[in-house]
Design an enzyme around this catalytic site. Sequence first.
Site, PDB file in Angstrom:
ATOM      1  N   ARG A  71     -10.903   6.783  10.488  1.00  0.00           N
ATOM      2  CA  ARG A  71     -10.093   6.780   9.272  1.00  0.00           C
ATOM      3  C   ARG A  71      -8.696   7.327   9.590  1.00  0.00           C
ATOM      4  NH1 ARG A  71      -9.993   4.418   4.048  1.00  0.00           N
ATOM      5  NH2 ARG A  71      -9.514   5.977   2.495  1.00  0.00           N
ATOM      6  N   ARG A 107       0.137   3.184   5.935  1.00  0.00           N
ATOM      7  CA  ARG A 107       0.018   4.637   5.738  1.00  0.00           C
ATOM      8  C   ARG A 107       0.623   5.457   6.872  1.00  0.00           C
ATOM      9  NH1 ARG A 107      -5.830   6.379   3.258  1.00  0.00           N
ATOM     10  NH2 ARG A 107      -5.566   5.345   1.268  1.00  0.00           N
ATOM     11  N   LYS A 129       1.636   7.937   4.322  1.00  0.00           N
ATOM     12  CA  LYS A 129       1.478   7.810   2.870  1.00  0.00           C
ATOM     13  C   LYS A 129       1.714   9.212   2.303  1.00  0.00           C
ATOM     14  CE  LYS A 129      -2.217   6.733  -0.478  1.00  0.00           C
ATOM     15  NZ  LYS A 129      -1.818   5.608  -1.344  1.00  0.00           N
TER      16      LYS A 129
END
Length: 382
Positions: free
Chosen positions: A197, A257, A260
């Site tokens: 992730r 991202r 982000k």
Amino acid sequence: MKYTSIFAAAVTALASAVSAAGVTGAAEGFARGVTGGGNAAPVYPRNTDELVSYLGDSQPRVIILTKTFDFTNTEGTETSSGCAPWGTAPGAQLAINKNNWCNNYANTAPKVNSITYNKAGVLGITVNSNKSLVGQGSAGVIKGRGLRIVSGAKNVIIQNIAITDINPRYVWGGDAITLDNTDLVWIDHVTTARIARQHIVLGTQADNRVTISYNFIDGRSQYSATGNGHHYWGIYLAGTNDMVTLKGNYFYYTSGRLPKVQGNTLLHAVNNYFDSIDGHAFEIDAGGYVLAEGNAFKNVATPVQLPVSGQLFSAPNAAANQQCRSVLGRPCQVNAFDNSGSFNNQANTAVISKFAGKSIAPANLAVNIPRWVLANSGQGKI
Ligand SMILES: *[C@@H]1O[C@H](CO)[C@@H](O)[C@H](O)[C@H]1NC(C)=O
């Protein structure tokens, strides 16, 4: 007055450089003054258990990594259901159904009955207060598990290590570095690669003063959410009272991202090199206050995703950049774009005043950044 404050700053920088054994240099920007394990006698963990113990105990520690610590199989595997929000082609990431996350895609994502992943990757190693974690040369690697600086831990330095291979095929398989409820954290000369992730995530609690400098975020992956070999989940800054200096980093081959920014985050993004980003770099949502200056973009489709719901001062031109003088004591530096989109002249000057009275990293000319960053950023380049 002016000379006094410059002198005081120099003494502070020198003091932290001297007191942080094993650590090279001192943090610039918001985490200036971080000392980590200070001058504690260095320890050299021999195995994964010792590393976990040194990072999590309540002693100030300077922990030196001299080899790879492989957590891949330390907790065995887990098999659960999941989904395929980005399709089932071989290069697409799948998602573990963590907290029923797949319900977000209930009507659109094919179900996947059985996903088997390494359990150790899911939750990083707990890092307590007053720690320096430093790699020797290019030898210090943590494989298969990340780091978590959370729950009030503060004053932490992570320098010159690599964090790699955390369940890269499966979203929710783990993050490389997590901060959530912390203060004074410096992440420096770290390489992260093949992560499930986020490469770096600042959670929704307050993370206060953070410097993320001279790292290499390597987005090349066999599996990605965008299915193009570019990792989507770069850096996510979502804290409620966060000040983040992002300086001199090499951001390579990602697709989203990066970063982000939301919550209540003041971000100084300076002298970073964004290279081969097939998607977007900045994503600035409500509560993201961003000064982006002196960065270099090469082959970046979308330097900032529109609309910007937060605030961005993108140092668009020499005249506008003079407005930085009153707060930064110098003009801001323009960004450089090579075969890339642009910041669309975003020039919200309200951001600048938020830097008043803070420790602000200096900025160099963007044109020199690509070559400099390639030579000096990431593990082993210190
Ligand atoms: C970290 O160091 C500070 C300053 O020396 C000290 O006040 C604090 O108690 C230490 N924290 C831990 C968890 O050891």
